[in-house]
Design a protein around this motif. Structure first.
Motif, PDB file in Angstrom:
ATOM      1  N   THR A  85      -0.019  57.585  21.274  1.00 42.03           N
ATOM      2  CA  THR A  85       0.582  57.994  20.010  1.00 42.03           C
ATOM      3  C   THR A  85       0.650  56.815  19.046  1.00 42.03           C
ATOM      4  OG1 THR A  85       1.902  59.653  21.184  1.00 42.03           O
ATOM      5  CG2 THR A  85       2.601  59.073  18.955  1.00 42.03           C
ATOM      6  N   LEU A  86       0.973  55.642  19.554  1.00 41.94           N
ATOM      7  CA  LEU A  86       0.999  54.453  18.699  1.00 41.94           C
ATOM      8  C   LEU A  86      -0.386  54.146  18.134  1.00 41.94           C
ATOM      9  CD1 LEU A  86       3.337  52.011  20.666  1.00 41.94           C
ATOM     10  CD2 LEU A  86       3.884  53.337  18.614  1.00 41.94           C
ATOM     11  N   LEU A  87      -1.417  54.341  18.942  1.00 45.31           N
ATOM     12  CA  LEU A  87      -2.780  54.135  18.449  1.00 45.31           C
ATOM     13  C   LEU A  87      -3.065  55.075  17.284  1.00 45.31           C
ATOM     14  CD1 LEU A  87      -5.646  52.936  18.658  1.00 45.31           C
ATOM     15  CD2 LEU A  87      -6.146  54.733  20.346  1.00 45.31           C
ATOM     16  N   MET A  88      -2.659  56.341  17.424  1.00 46.19           N
ATOM     17  CA  MET A  88      -2.877  57.299  16.343  1.00 46.19           C
ATOM     18  C   MET A  88      -2.128  56.870  15.076  1.00 46.19           C
ATOM     19  SD  MET A  88      -4.907  59.509  17.684  1.00 46.19           S
ATOM     20  CE  MET A  88      -5.554  58.080  18.576  1.00 46.19           C
ATOM     21  N   VAL A  89      -0.917  56.368  15.237  1.00 45.79           N
ATOM     22  CA  VAL A  89      -0.136  55.910  14.088  1.00 45.79           C
ATOM     23  C   VAL A  89      -0.851  54.762  13.389  1.00 45.79           C
ATOM     24  CG1 VAL A  89       1.995  54.739  13.402  1.00 45.79           C
ATOM     25  CG2 VAL A  89       2.087  56.686  14.986  1.00 45.79           C
ATOM     26  N   TYR A  90      -1.336  53.808  14.182  1.00 43.29           N
ATOM     27  CA  TYR A  90      -2.005  52.650  13.593  1.00 43.29           C
ATOM     28  C   TYR A  90      -3.231  53.080  12.789  1.00 43.29           C
ATOM     29  CZ  TYR A  90      -4.816  48.468  13.101  1.00 43.29           C
ATOM     30  OH  TYR A  90      -5.588  47.462  12.579  1.00 43.29           O
ATOM     31  N   MET A  94     -10.531  50.424  16.197  1.00 44.49           N
ATOM     32  CA  MET A  94      -9.540  50.498  17.273  1.00 44.49           C
ATOM     33  C   MET A  94      -9.770  51.737  18.140  1.00 44.49           C
ATOM     34  SD  MET A  94      -7.487  47.918  17.516  1.00 44.49           S
ATOM     35  CE  MET A  94      -5.864  48.380  18.132  1.00 44.49           C
ATOM     36  N   LEU A  95     -10.281  52.790  17.550  1.00 46.45           N
ATOM     37  CA  LEU A  95     -10.611  53.974  18.344  1.00 46.45           C
ATOM     38  C   LEU A  95     -11.722  53.647  19.331  1.00 46.45           C
ATOM     39  CD1 LEU A  95     -10.599  56.779  15.609  1.00 46.45           C
ATOM     40  CD2 LEU A  95      -8.762  56.178  17.204  1.00 46.45           C
ATOM     41  N   GLU A  96     -12.706  52.889  18.882  1.00 45.29           N
ATOM     42  CA  GLU A  96     -13.815  52.504  19.760  1.00 45.29           C
ATOM     43  C   GLU A  96     -13.319  51.621  20.898  1.00 45.29           C
ATOM     44  OE1 GLU A  96     -16.842  53.800  19.510  1.00 45.29           O
ATOM     45  OE2 GLU A  96     -15.994  54.973  17.849  1.00 45.29           O
ATOM     46  N   THR A  97     -12.372  50.735  20.568  1.00 43.21           N
ATOM     47  CA  THR A  97     -11.834  49.838  21.594  1.00 43.21           C
ATOM     48  C   THR A  97     -11.080  50.608  22.671  1.00 43.21           C
ATOM     49  OG1 THR A  97     -11.627  48.025  20.005  1.00 43.21           O
ATOM     50  CG2 THR A  97     -10.256  47.897  21.996  1.00 43.21           C
ATOM     51  N   PHE A  98     -10.316  51.589  22.256  1.00 40.92           N
ATOM     52  CA  PHE A  98      -9.403  52.267  23.176  1.00 40.92           C
ATOM     53  C   PHE A  98      -9.993  53.486  23.885  1.00 40.92           C
ATOM     54  CE2 PHE A  98      -6.152  49.677  21.338  1.00 40.92           C
ATOM     55  CZ  PHE A  98      -5.119  49.647  22.267  1.00 40.92           C
ATOM     56  N   LYS A  99     -11.060  54.066  23.343  1.00 44.63           N
ATOM     57  CA  LYS A  99     -11.467  55.372  23.876  1.00 44.63           C
ATOM     58  C   LYS A  99     -11.906  55.310  25.341  1.00 44.63           C
ATOM     59  CE  LYS A  99     -16.263  55.459  22.152  1.00 44.63           C
ATOM     60  NZ  LYS A  99     -17.188  56.199  21.245  1.00 44.63           N
ATOM     61  N   VAL A 100     -12.378  54.158  25.793  1.00 44.84           N
ATOM     62  CA  VAL A 100     -12.774  54.048  27.199  1.00 44.84           C
ATOM     63  C   VAL A 100     -11.562  53.982  28.122  1.00 44.84           C
ATOM     64  CG1 VAL A 100     -14.959  52.938  26.655  1.00 44.84           C
ATOM     65  CG2 VAL A 100     -12.929  51.523  27.058  1.00 44.84           C
ATOM     66  N   HIS A 101     -10.397  53.749  27.546  1.00 50.83           N
ATOM     67  CA  HIS A 101      -9.176  53.620  28.355  1.00 50.83           C
ATOM     68  C   HIS A 101      -8.279  54.860  28.291  1.00 50.83           C
ATOM     69  CE1 HIS A 101     -10.167  49.432  28.859  1.00 50.83           C
ATOM     70  NE2 HIS A 101     -10.125  49.203  27.560  1.00 50.83           N
ATOM     71  N   ASP A 106      -3.199  57.792  37.257  1.00 51.84           N
ATOM     72  CA  ASP A 106      -2.742  56.462  37.679  1.00 51.84           C
ATOM     73  C   ASP A 106      -3.422  55.323  36.930  1.00 51.84           C
ATOM     74  OD1 ASP A 106      -1.076  57.634  39.628  1.00 51.84           O
ATOM     75  OD2 ASP A 106      -2.770  57.808  41.016  1.00 51.84           O
ATOM     76  N   TYR A 107      -4.263  55.660  35.956  1.00 51.77           N
ATOM     77  CA  TYR A 107      -4.974  54.615  35.224  1.00 51.77           C
ATOM     78  C   TYR A 107      -3.998  53.763  34.413  1.00 51.77           C
ATOM     79  CZ  TYR A 107      -8.391  52.314  32.213  1.00 51.77           C
ATOM     80  OH  TYR A 107      -9.149  51.378  31.554  1.00 51.77           O
ATOM     81  N   VAL A 108      -4.167  52.461  34.484  1.00 57.44           N
ATOM     82  CA  VAL A 108      -3.312  51.527  33.756  1.00 57.44           C
ATOM     83  C   VAL A 108      -4.132  50.864  32.653  1.00 57.44           C
ATOM     84  CG1 VAL A 108      -1.878  49.460  33.890  1.00 57.44           C
ATOM     85  CG2 VAL A 108      -1.901  51.100  35.796  1.00 57.44           C
ATOM     86  N   MET A 109      -3.675  50.979  31.439  1.00 57.42           N
ATOM     87  CA  MET A 109      -4.391  50.399  30.308  1.00 57.42           C
ATOM     88  C   MET A 109      -4.279  48.871  30.345  1.00 57.42           C
ATOM     89  SD  MET A 109      -4.072  51.579  26.320  1.00 57.42           S
ATOM     90  CE  MET A 109      -4.271  53.290  26.802  1.00 57.42           C
ATOM     91  N   PRO A 110      -5.346  48.155  30.038  1.00 57.60           N
ATOM     92  CA  PRO A 110      -5.300  46.683  30.065  1.00 57.60           C
ATOM     93  C   PRO A 110      -4.191  46.145  29.157  1.00 57.60           C
ATOM     94  CG  PRO A 110      -7.564  47.455  29.859  1.00 57.60           C
ATOM     95  CD  PRO A 110      -6.686  48.656  29.694  1.00 57.60           C
ATOM     96  N   GLN A 111      -3.485  45.143  29.633  1.00 59.10           N
ATOM     97  CA  GLN A 111      -2.350  44.603  28.899  1.00 59.10           C
ATOM     98  C   GLN A 111      -2.779  43.946  27.591  1.00 59.10           C
ATOM     99  OE1 GLN A 111       0.861  45.096  29.901  1.00 59.10           O
ATOM    100  NE2 GLN A 111       1.385  44.330  27.855  1.00 59.10           N
ATOM    101  N   CYS A 114      -5.083  44.944  25.589  1.00 60.85           N
ATOM    102  CA  CYS A 114      -5.238  46.019  24.597  1.00 60.85           C
ATOM    103  C   CYS A 114      -3.873  46.459  24.072  1.00 60.85           C
ATOM    104  CB  CYS A 114      -5.961  47.208  25.216  1.00 60.85           C
ATOM    105  SG  CYS A 114      -7.708  46.939  25.541  1.00 60.85           S
ATOM    106  N   ILE A 115      -2.932  46.567  24.985  1.00 63.96           N
ATOM    107  CA  ILE A 115      -1.572  46.978  24.595  1.00 63.96           C
ATOM    108  C   ILE A 115      -0.968  45.952  23.643  1.00 63.96           C
ATOM    109  CG2 ILE A 115       0.757  47.437  25.452  1.00 63.96           C
ATOM    110  CD1 ILE A 115      -0.549  48.375  28.084  1.00 63.96           C
ATOM    111  N   ASP A 116      -1.069  44.681  24.013  1.00 62.29           N
ATOM    112  CA  ASP A 116      -0.480  43.620  23.181  1.00 62.29           C
ATOM    113  C   ASP A 116      -1.129  43.580  21.802  1.00 62.29           C
ATOM    114  OD1 ASP A 116       1.101  42.974  25.333  1.00 62.29           O
ATOM    115  OD2 ASP A 116      -0.157  41.302  26.007  1.00 62.29           O
ATOM    116  N   ASP A 117      -2.441  43.739  21.780  1.00 64.83           N
ATOM    117  CA  ASP A 117      -3.153  43.706  20.501  1.00 64.83           C
ATOM    118  C   ASP A 117      -2.704  44.856  19.598  1.00 64.83           C
ATOM    119  OD1 ASP A 117      -5.209  42.800  18.663  1.00 64.83           O
ATOM    120  OD2 ASP A 117      -6.374  44.558  19.286  1.00 64.83           O
ATOM    121  N   LEU A 118      -2.561  46.047  20.176  1.00 67.90           N
ATOM    122  CA  LEU A 118      -2.116  47.195  19.388  1.00 67.90           C
ATOM    123  C   LEU A 118      -0.704  46.969  18.856  1.00 67.90           C
ATOM    124  CD1 LEU A 118      -2.395  50.084  18.312  1.00 67.90           C
ATOM    125  CD2 LEU A 118      -1.659  50.906  20.569  1.00 67.90           C
ATOM    126  N   HIS A 119       0.179  46.474  19.704  1.00 64.07           N
ATOM    127  CA  HIS A 119       1.558  46.236  19.273  1.00 64.07           C
ATOM    128  C   HIS A 119       1.612  45.244  18.117  1.00 64.07           C
ATOM    129  CE1 HIS A 119       3.646  47.626  23.261  1.00 64.07           C
ATOM    130  NE2 HIS A 119       3.117  48.620  22.578  1.00 64.07           N
TER     131      HIS A 119
END
Length: 648
Positions: free
Chosen positions: A38-43, A52-59, A68-73, A75-80
């Motif tokens: 949801t945060l990605l959509m907001v950004y 950013m969509l291209e970066t995240f879509k594989v995750h 159980d998939y865990v998104m790389p940290q 990517c999370i930090d960069d989005l935040h």
């Protein structure tokens, strides 16, 4: 007026706070707690940054394919950090919304699967991104003539909505409500643990998305406050006549009006209201009766129905029976088990129980903060919730022809869901083979309403809980005797035995033109309509959630209600634009539509030989479910097919 409720401050938010926001601990905590997709959509919404969509879509994957998939940290930090910059820097966010093509791409990436063209208009509305304009302000529209009145029956979810939309369309209207307050079933139902299976952030109006839900699945008090807040905001009550009952609707062919007989429940006085159109917006979940059990009138303790439960009943230390094992029973039993001294659950039918960890989960305060303050967060969150509770579930209820007609599943996907439910049951009831044997259904999952496990299995394994399957022979002055002669001494009996769904209009007398009488036309349980909304022989009469329009595979009643209210006004607008007095579906269109329903229903789980529930009438014909997708229903209710109607 009985105003018992749990007050929730600021249930309706006035809108996201203007940017920039302050960079502080509240924002940082909100970003940590918020949903990443949801945060990605907001950004992207605020920046239009497709990279950013291209970066995240594989995750990003649908939750049921890779939970159980865990998104790389990183990517999370960069989005935040990028979001902090956009939200706190003046001028960093774009002032205009993304183009529709980018919105569609965002939707697809955000849920990890294609959101195709046919879904986009529905999602734009149901996500709260788009609302139709105020009709009475449109210069090209023919306004309703002076004195034209619409009468709405019921001030629950659908009736409140009808009042809001009729006002926006410039229609004079009156709402007749038998209760003392708005909310319908959510005003009346106050049993322990009362709540909603549909997620909070979707089970609400698309144009009023509340940031204040306390739980991810709303409790009864949440729903009461939400509907009261909406009624306050839109001044709906000024058009409502409370404590008033509708007794009959009789169509006057000469005047082209409905004569509606109503009764003031305080004084007992009856009167006739003339209405040019009627919208029957009451549902089936407020009409209950105590079960027909021998000796029920002899019980000397407290006996109550879940739909008429008195919150002042003291259960502490009591011997309590709950009759029924459906959704209401599961909520009640899970809630009272720790309070009572002895608990006996009388099982009438089996149900499939689904494990949903969110059904009792509270919404953390940082997430509420994100809903209130971060632009478009609540809209994109609603979209995500809706998407995974909607047509993606449709294949579960479609028969695979290669599966046995009378088998325990109707497809591989359906069997997978059955195994998921069985696994949860065996995990929760480990060491209790007696309960597993009693509770395992012998019919396909989703052929009747599934029940969310909010502590049901945990309650049944308690040492002071008994699950009784022998059947009730009679109710005694001091308890219940079963068919095998066992007697349970009781202080309180709670009947969680459902509602009277045998007739969609119950005892309401409805007489249309040329001798049409709903008691005759719908005799022998032959309840049918066109798009669950209109019936030949009944001009200017509209049903909400009529025959075969129920969203029984997914979604919520709210999407059907919004679609049907929109359709009601579309039909009336077309009639007025033509200078006609009545609009009525043709017999040919009615028959064609119902043949289409019957043909499709042969391929649906609700015609499985082991499927038996309130979805069907006593003959086994499914009268409740819509056998197609929600998107089909939404699209078909956007505008009437004019060839299917006659205007006089």
């Amino acid at each position: 007026m009985d105003m018992r409720t749990t007050t929730l401050p600021n249930m309706l938010d006035s809108g996201s706070r203007p940017l920039p926001l302050a960079d502080g601990p509240e924002l940082r905590e909100a970003l940590k707690a918020a949903n990443l997709q949801t945060l990605l959509m907001v950004y992207v919404h605020l920046t239009h940054d497709e990279s950013m969509l291209e970066t995240f879509k594989v995750h990003i994957h649908p939750p049921y394919t890779n939970p159980d998939y865990v998104m790389p940290q990183d990517c999370i930090d960069d989005l935040h950090e990028k979001l902090v910059h956009v939200l706190t820097t003046p001028g960093a966010a774009k002032s205009e919304d993304p183009p529709i093509e980018l919105m569609q791409k965002m939707m697809s990436v955000g849920v990890g699967e294609p959101v195709t063209d046919e879904f986009v208009p529905m999602v734009m509305e149901q996500g709260g991104f788009h609302r139709s304009p105020v009709r009475k302000e449109l210069s090209e529209r023919t306004p309703p003539p002076a004195g034209f009145k619409v009468l709405v029956i019921g001030a629950g979810l659908t009736g409140i909505l009808a009042g809001i939309e009729l006002e926006r369309a410039g229609y004079e209207h009156v709402i007749i409500e038998k209760n003392e307050e708005v909310g319908g079933t959510w005003w009346k139902n106050r049993y322990p643990g009362v709540g909603v299976d549909t997620p909070s952030h979707f089970y609400s109006y698309s144009f009023e998305i509340s940031p204040e839900w306390n739980h991810y699945h709303p409790h009864g008090a949440d729903m009461r406050e939400y509907f009261r807040a909406v009624a306050d905001k839109y001044d709906v009550r000024r058009n409502i006549r409370f404590k008033t009952m509708v007794h009959s609707l009789v169509f006057d062919q000469d005047e082209a009006v409905w004569n509606v007989t109503v009764e003031d429940l305080n004084s007992g006085k009856r009167e006739v209201i003339k209405a040019n159109a009627v919208f029957n917006a009451f549902g089936t979940t407020d009409r209950w009766v105590l079960p027909d059990i021998k000796g029920i009138e002899s019980f000397q303790g407290i006996i109550t129905h879940s739909a008429d439960y008195d919150e002042n009943i003291d259960l502490k230390g009591k011997k309590v029976a709950v009759i029924g094992t459906g959704a209401s029973s599961a909520q009640i039993v899970s809630t009272i088990v720790k309070e009572v001294d002895e608990l006996v659950v009388f099982m009438r039918t089996k149900h499939w129980m689904i494990n949903n960890p969110e059904v009792k989960a509270e919404v953390p305060e940082p997430v509420k903060w994100a809903m209130r303050h971060i632009p478009y967060y609540k809209e994109w969150f609603r979209f995500r919730v809706f998407w995974f509770a909607a047509d993606g579930l449709y294949p579960n209820v479609v028969k695979d022809p290669s599966y046995p007609e009378d088998g325990i599943a109707v497809s591989a996907l359906n069997e997978g869901m059955r195994q998921y439910a069985l696994s949860h049951m065996h995990h929760k009831l480990a060491g209790r083979p007696d309960l597993i044997e009693k509770l395992t259904p012998d019919f396909p999952i989703f052929s009747k309403r599934v029940v969310m496990d909010a502590g049901w299995y945990d309650a049944l394994v308690q040492p002071h809980t008994t699950l009784e399957t022998a059947g009730i022979a009679e109710i005694l002055p001091n308890g219940i005797r079963t068919n095998d002669g066992k007697v349970y001494e009781l202080d309180i009996i709670i009947c969680a035995t459902g509602f009277n769904a045998s007739s969609l209009v119950q005892d309401l007398e409805i007489k249309g033109r040329d001798g049409h009488d709903i008691a005759v036309d719908w005799a022998d349980e032959e309840e049918r309509a066109y798009m669950g909304t209109t019936i030949p022989g009944y001009p200017n009469y509209f049903l909400s959630t009529g025959p075969n329009i129920g969203p029984n595979h997914a979604g919520g009643l709210n999407i059907v209600s919004e679609s049907q209210v929109h359709y009601l006004i579309e039909c009336l607008d077309e009639m007025i634009a033509r200078g006609a007095r009545t609009v009525e579906v043709t017999e040919e269109a009615f028959l064609r539509h119902n043949k289409r329903i019957d043909d499709q229903m042969k391929h649906m789980i609700w015609t499985h030989p082991k499927s038996k529930s309130y979805y069907q009438n006593s003959k086994g014909r499914p009268v409740g479910p819509w056998p197609f997708r929600l998107v089909d229903m939404w699209n078909e209710l956007q505008k009437p097919v004019l060839e299917d109607y006659k205007f006089d």
